[in-house]
Design an enzyme around this catalytic site. Structure first.
Site, PDB file in Angstrom:
ATOM      1  N   HIS A   1       0.902  -1.072   0.043  1.00  0.00           N
ATOM      2  CA  HIS A   1       0.163  -0.273   0.006  1.00  0.00           C
ATOM      3  C   HIS A   1       0.722   1.346  -0.081  1.00  0.00           C
ATOM      4  O   HIS A   1       0.899   1.948  -0.865  1.00  0.00           O
ATOM      5  CB  HIS A   1      -0.991  -0.039   1.416  1.00  0.00           C
ATOM      6  CG  HIS A   1      -1.720   1.353   1.615  1.00  0.00           C
ATOM      7  ND1 HIS A   1      -2.636   2.030   0.327  1.00  0.00           N
ATOM      8  CD2 HIS A   1      -1.589   2.069   2.477  1.00  0.00           C
ATOM      9  CE1 HIS A   1      -2.910   3.133   0.886  1.00  0.00           C
ATOM     10  NE2 HIS A   1      -2.495   3.181   2.369  1.00  0.00           N
TER      11      HIS A   1
ATOM     12  N   ASP B   1       1.683   5.717   6.689  1.00  0.00           N
ATOM     13  CA  ASP B   1       0.664   4.871   7.892  1.00  0.00           C
ATOM     14  C   ASP B   1       1.672   4.197   8.902  1.00  0.00           C
ATOM     15  O   ASP B   1       1.099   3.382   9.701  1.00  0.00           O
ATOM     16  CB  ASP B   1       0.073   3.750   7.076  1.00  0.00           C
ATOM     17  CG  ASP B   1      -1.411   4.089   6.456  1.00  0.00           C
ATOM     18  OD1 ASP B   1      -1.918   5.226   7.144  1.00  0.00           O
ATOM     19  OD2 ASP B   1      -1.669   3.563   5.457  1.00  0.00           O
TER      20      ASP B   1
ATOM     21  N   GLU C   1       0.274   5.407  12.393  1.00  0.00           N
ATOM     22  CA  GLU C   1      -0.967   5.203  12.514  1.00  0.00           C
ATOM     23  C   GLU C   1      -1.219   3.679  12.975  1.00  0.00           C
ATOM     24  O   GLU C   1      -2.051   3.334  13.545  1.00  0.00           O
ATOM     25  CB  GLU C   1      -1.811   5.764  11.124  1.00  0.00           C
ATOM     26  CG  GLU C   1      -3.343   5.631  11.751  1.00  0.00           C
ATOM     27  CD  GLU C   1      -3.873   6.389  10.728  1.00  0.00           C
ATOM     28  OE1 GLU C   1      -3.886   7.486  10.228  1.00  0.00           O
ATOM     29  OE2 GLU C   1      -4.964   5.634   9.781  1.00  0.00           O
ATOM     30  N   ASP C   2      -0.495   3.058  12.243  1.00  0.00           N
ATOM     31  CA  ASP C   2      -0.634   1.505  12.187  1.00  0.00           C
ATOM     32  C   ASP C   2       0.425   0.601  12.656  1.00  0.00           C
ATOM     33  O   ASP C   2       0.268  -0.579  12.776  1.00  0.00           O
ATOM     34  CB  ASP C   2      -0.939   1.028  10.775  1.00  0.00           C
ATOM     35  CG  ASP C   2      -2.341   1.778  10.183  1.00  0.00           C
ATOM     36  OD1 ASP C   2      -3.053   1.979  11.008  1.00  0.00           O
ATOM     37  OD2 ASP C   2      -2.220   1.630   8.927  1.00  0.00           O
TER      38      ASP C   2
HETATM   39  N1  LIG Z   1      -9.690  -0.689   0.235  1.00  0.00           N
HETATM   40  C1  LIG Z   1      -8.648  -1.494   1.223  1.00  0.00           C
HETATM   41  N2  LIG Z   1      -8.585  -0.744   2.242  1.00  0.00           N
HETATM   42  C2  LIG Z   1      -7.625  -1.652   3.168  1.00  0.00           C
HETATM   43  C3  LIG Z   1      -7.418  -2.907   2.764  1.00  0.00           C
HETATM   44  N3  LIG Z   1      -6.722  -3.315   3.840  1.00  0.00           N
HETATM   45  C4  LIG Z   1      -6.494  -2.404   4.767  1.00  0.00           C
HETATM   46  N4  LIG Z   1      -6.958  -1.246   4.589  1.00  0.00           N
HETATM   47  C5  LIG Z   1      -7.145  -0.058   4.958  1.00  0.00           C
HETATM   48  O1  LIG Z   1      -8.591   0.313   5.586  1.00  0.00           O
HETATM   49  C6  LIG Z   1      -8.403   2.028   5.665  1.00  0.00           C
HETATM   50  C7  LIG Z   1      -9.812   2.027   5.434  1.00  0.00           C
HETATM   51  O2  LIG Z   1     -10.736   1.293   6.373  1.00  0.00           O
HETATM   52  P1  LIG Z   1     -11.788   1.957   7.348  1.00  0.00           P
HETATM   53  O3  LIG Z   1     -12.319   0.982   8.019  1.00  0.00           O
HETATM   54  O4  LIG Z   1     -12.399   3.109   6.649  1.00  0.00           O
HETATM   55  O5  LIG Z   1     -10.750   2.879   8.285  1.00  0.00           O
HETATM   56  P2  LIG Z   1      -9.980   2.478   9.507  1.00  0.00           P
HETATM   57  O6  LIG Z   1      -8.968   1.284   9.442  1.00  0.00           O
HETATM   58  O7  LIG Z   1      -9.275   3.899   9.864  1.00  0.00           O
HETATM   59  O8  LIG Z   1     -10.936   2.254  10.610  1.00  0.00           O
HETATM   60  C8  LIG Z   1      -7.523   2.577   5.061  1.00  0.00           C
HETATM   61  O9  LIG Z   1      -6.715   3.046   5.675  1.00  0.00           O
HETATM   62  P3  LIG Z   1      -5.917   4.310   5.534  1.00  0.00           P
HETATM   63  O10 LIG Z   1      -5.040   4.104   4.673  1.00  0.00           O
HETATM   64  O11 LIG Z   1      -5.428   4.775   6.784  1.00  0.00           O
HETATM   65  O12 LIG Z   1      -6.729   5.355   4.771  1.00  0.00           O
HETATM   66  P4  LIG Z   1      -8.295   6.307   5.081  1.00  0.00           P
HETATM   67  O13 LIG Z   1      -9.235   5.349   4.368  1.00  0.00           O
HETATM   68  O14 LIG Z   1      -8.256   6.021   6.629  1.00  0.00           O
HETATM   69  O15 LIG Z   1      -8.003   7.544   4.606  1.00  0.00           O
HETATM   70  C9  LIG Z   1      -6.836   1.366   4.122  1.00  0.00           C
HETATM   71  O16 LIG Z   1      -5.573   1.690   4.025  1.00  0.00           O
HETATM   72  C10 LIG Z   1      -7.773  -3.452   1.584  1.00  0.00           C
HETATM   73  O17 LIG Z   1      -7.675  -4.688   1.433  1.00  0.00           O
HETATM   74  N5  LIG Z   1      -8.709  -2.575   0.726  1.00  0.00           N
HETATM   75 MN   LIG Z   2      -2.915   4.643   3.876  1.00  0.00          MN
END
Ligand SMILES: Nc1nc2c(ncn2[C@@H]2O[C@H](COP(=O)(O)OP(=O)(O)O)[C@@H](OP(=O)(O)OP(=O)(O)O)[C@H]2O)c(=O)[nH]1
Ligand SMILES: [Mn+2]
Length: 183
Positions: free
Chosen positions: A41, A67, A70-71
């Site tokens: 990612h 990330d 955050e993660d």
């Molecule tokens: N579409 C998708 N997303 C996945 C996958 N695995 C992990 N993610 C991550 O999940 C987040 C979106 O899920 P949500 O349920 O909306 O958010 P949360 O993890 O913050 O609770 C994204 O975080 P983020 O990168 O921090 O971005 P943001 O959406 O919080 O802005 C994304 O990177 C996957 O297989 N598909």
């Molecule tokens: Mn991200």
């Protein structure tokens, strides 16, 4: 951080980021059924930026690292000491406060998007492009169709408040939202 723009230094600094993020995310997987390594990612987010013609090294570094705080167990201090105050500031701008309830975090992304720096907005646009394309590719394990749909609708609201940042990235997003009938 002081660095010359020679290709050698650019690649050395960028590779240091990739290595750091790969170590930090090493035990994490994406939510897809293939359990794709999480590092795909951040690397993909940086690649979206380079494909859009962005060559600002600090933006690309922040994309790779975006990330980690955050993660993973990474701290902003660690980012600053290894990669300097500007990269730390961008990463900080794109890091959600995980101590807040999810609904509040999502609301704050919409509310704060327009106030971010140009560098942070670029990372946010590319992050959304990657995640939306990923949703188009396959549904994460345990996500209902409704949850996917809600993510598209929410992401559109965030991206609307990032407008005027980069034409190329914004046109990719326009296409995605058009394909998904989100308006
Ligand atoms: N579409 C998708 N997303 C996945 C996958 N695995 C992990 N993610 C991550 O999940 C987040 C979106 O899920 P949500 O349920 O909306 O958010 P949360 O993890 O913050 O609770 C994204 O975080 P983020 O990168 O921090 O971005 P943001 O959406 O919080 O802005 C994304 O990177 C996957 O297989 N598909
Ligand atoms: Mn991200």
């Amino acid at each position: 951080m002081e660095h010359s723009s020679s290709p050698q230094n650019f690649i050395t600094i960028y590779t240091k980021c990739i290595n750091f993020a790969a170590i930090k995310h090493r035990n994490q997987r994406r939510l897809d059924s293939d359990e794709t390594p999480y590092i795909n990612h951040p690397i993909g987010v940086a690649y979206i930026l380079t494909e859009a013609g962005i060559t600002d090294l600090e933006v690309l570094q922040a994309a790779i690292l975006h990330d980690t705080v955050e993660d993973t167990d990474t701290s902003f201090e660690e980012i600053e000491s290894l990669f300097g105050p500007t990269v730390r500031a961008i990463v900080q701008e794109v890091t959600d406060d995980k101590s807040l309830p999810k609904q509040e975090r999502k609301r704050l992304q919409i509310e704060h998007a327009s106030k971010k720096s140009h560098q942070a907005k670029l990372v946010k646009l590319a992050d959304k492009i990657y995640n939306l394309r990923d949703l188009q590719r396959c549904k994460p394990k345990n996500w209902t169709n409704e949850r996917c749909r809600e993510y598209f609708i929410w992401a559109k609201k965030v991206c609307d408040n990032l407008k005027g940042t980069n034409e190329s990235l914004e046109s990719i997003l326009d296409d995605i939202f058009r394909q998904e009938n989100v308006n």
